[in-house]
Design a protein around this motif. Sequence first.
Motif, PDB file in Angstrom:
ATOM      1  N   UNK A  19     -31.968 -36.815   3.565  1.00 10.28           N
ATOM      2  CA  UNK A  19     -31.257 -38.071   3.838  1.00 10.28           C
ATOM      3  C   UNK A  19     -29.974 -38.157   3.008  1.00 10.28           C
ATOM      4  N   UNK A  20     -30.042 -37.731   1.754  1.00 11.87           N
ATOM      5  CA  UNK A  20     -28.850 -37.768   0.901  1.00 11.87           C
ATOM      6  C   UNK A  20     -27.813 -36.735   1.308  1.00 11.87           C
ATOM      7  N   UNK A  21     -28.283 -35.587   1.768  1.00 12.96           N
ATOM      8  CA  UNK A  21     -27.389 -34.481   2.118  1.00 12.96           C
ATOM      9  C   UNK A  21     -27.655 -34.052   3.562  1.00 12.96           C
ATOM     10  N   UNK A  22     -27.147 -34.807   4.533  1.00 16.73           N
ATOM     11  CA  UNK A  22     -27.480 -34.551   5.936  1.00 16.73           C
ATOM     12  C   UNK A  22     -27.003 -33.196   6.473  1.00 16.73           C
ATOM     13  N   UNK A  23     -26.073 -32.545   5.800  1.00 20.55           N
ATOM     14  CA  UNK A  23     -25.604 -31.235   6.250  1.00 20.55           C
ATOM     15  C   UNK A  23     -26.353 -30.086   5.572  1.00 20.55           C
ATOM     16  N   UNK A  24     -27.325 -30.417   4.749  1.00 15.13           N
ATOM     17  CA  UNK A  24     -28.111 -29.423   4.024  1.00 15.13           C
ATOM     18  C   UNK A  24     -28.990 -28.645   4.988  1.00 15.13           C
ATOM     19  N   UNK A  25     -28.994 -27.325   4.841  1.00 14.68           N
ATOM     20  CA  UNK A  25     -29.820 -26.442   5.674  1.00 14.68           C
ATOM     21  C   UNK A  25     -30.495 -25.444   4.746  1.00 14.68           C
ATOM     22  N   UNK A  53     -39.272 -35.703  14.638  1.00 19.73           N
ATOM     23  CA  UNK A  53     -37.869 -35.681  15.025  1.00 19.73           C
ATOM     24  C   UNK A  53     -36.867 -35.882  13.908  1.00 19.73           C
ATOM     25  N   UNK A  54     -37.323 -36.039  12.674  1.00 17.23           N
ATOM     26  CA  UNK A  54     -36.401 -36.231  11.550  1.00 17.23           C
ATOM     27  C   UNK A  54     -35.645 -34.945  11.214  1.00 17.23           C
ATOM     28  N   UNK A  55     -36.294 -33.799  11.429  1.00 20.22           N
ATOM     29  CA  UNK A  55     -35.670 -32.505  11.136  1.00 20.22           C
ATOM     30  C   UNK A  55     -35.576 -31.644  12.382  1.00 20.22           C
ATOM     31  N   UNK A  56     -34.596 -30.756  12.381  1.00 20.47           N
ATOM     32  CA  UNK A  56     -34.460 -29.695  13.381  1.00 20.47           C
ATOM     33  C   UNK A  56     -34.882 -28.407  12.700  1.00 20.47           C
ATOM     34  N   UNK A  57     -35.460 -27.490  13.460  1.00 23.60           N
ATOM     35  CA  UNK A  57     -35.753 -26.162  12.922  1.00 23.60           C
ATOM     36  C   UNK A  57     -35.221 -25.134  13.899  1.00 23.60           C
ATOM     37  N   UNK A  58     -34.597 -24.100  13.359  1.00 20.15           N
ATOM     38  CA  UNK A  58     -34.140 -23.002  14.205  1.00 20.15           C
ATOM     39  C   UNK A  58     -34.592 -21.696  13.570  1.00 20.15           C
ATOM     40  N   UNK A  63     -37.423 -16.229   9.782  1.00 19.74           N
ATOM     41  CA  UNK A  63     -37.314 -17.422   8.949  1.00 19.74           C
ATOM     42  C   UNK A  63     -36.950 -18.638   9.793  1.00 19.74           C
ATOM     43  N   UNK A  64     -37.539 -19.783   9.443  1.00 16.30           N
ATOM     44  CA  UNK A  64     -37.170 -21.054  10.077  1.00 16.30           C
ATOM     45  C   UNK A  64     -36.237 -21.798   9.128  1.00 16.30           C
ATOM     46  N   UNK A  65     -35.087 -22.179   9.645  1.00 22.95           N
ATOM     47  CA  UNK A  65     -34.102 -22.921   8.872  1.00 22.95           C
ATOM     48  C   UNK A  65     -34.167 -24.386   9.310  1.00 22.95           C
ATOM     49  N   UNK A  66     -34.351 -25.264   8.341  1.00 17.73           N
ATOM     50  CA  UNK A  66     -34.497 -26.697   8.627  1.00 17.73           C
ATOM     51  C   UNK A  66     -33.212 -27.440   8.294  1.00 17.73           C
ATOM     52  N   UNK A  67     -32.867 -28.386   9.150  1.00 15.22           N
ATOM     53  CA  UNK A  67     -31.703 -29.241   8.928  1.00 15.22           C
ATOM     54  C   UNK A  67     -32.020 -30.647   9.423  1.00 15.22           C
ATOM     55  N   UNK A  68     -31.212 -31.596   8.986  1.00 12.37           N
ATOM     56  CA  UNK A  68     -31.409 -32.994   9.353  1.00 12.37           C
ATOM     57  C   UNK A  68     -31.007 -33.235  10.805  1.00 12.37           C
ATOM     58  N   UNK A  69     -31.829 -33.993  11.507  1.00  3.54           N
ATOM     59  CA  UNK A  69     -31.481 -34.444  12.847  1.00  3.54           C
ATOM     60  C   UNK A  69     -30.748 -35.772  12.690  1.00  3.54           C
TER      61      UNK A  69
END
Length: 103
Positions: A19-25, A53-58, A63-69
């Motif tokens: 939440x603090x760093x929405x571009x964090x992956x 739905x709070x996070x996206x994973x690719x 490896x799965x990389x998580x980022x903010x939705x």
Amino acid sequence: MLDVFITSRVRRKIVVVYAKYPDFRTHVRGLAKLIKEDPGNIQRELRRLEKVGFLHAEKQGNTRIYSTNKQFPIFKELQSIVIKSQQHANSNRPKRTTSEISR
């Protein structure tokens, strides 16, 4: 203060970071190092947060990389709550005087 609403310590730490760093992956182990928690617990919470739905994973290789939705319906509100709760926590800390710091 967030501990009243988000009872899982690991989930709370994860929500605060994203939440603090929405571009964090990052991947599970990178996040485990950052928040100093067990990767197994982190992985379980990341999957839960992805499921709602709070996070996206690719997937990148194995490896799965998580980022903010950022399109999560209550993302802005959640982000605001996290920031305000941290400001509140910081304002409740006793202020140190310069004489205390120089000791």
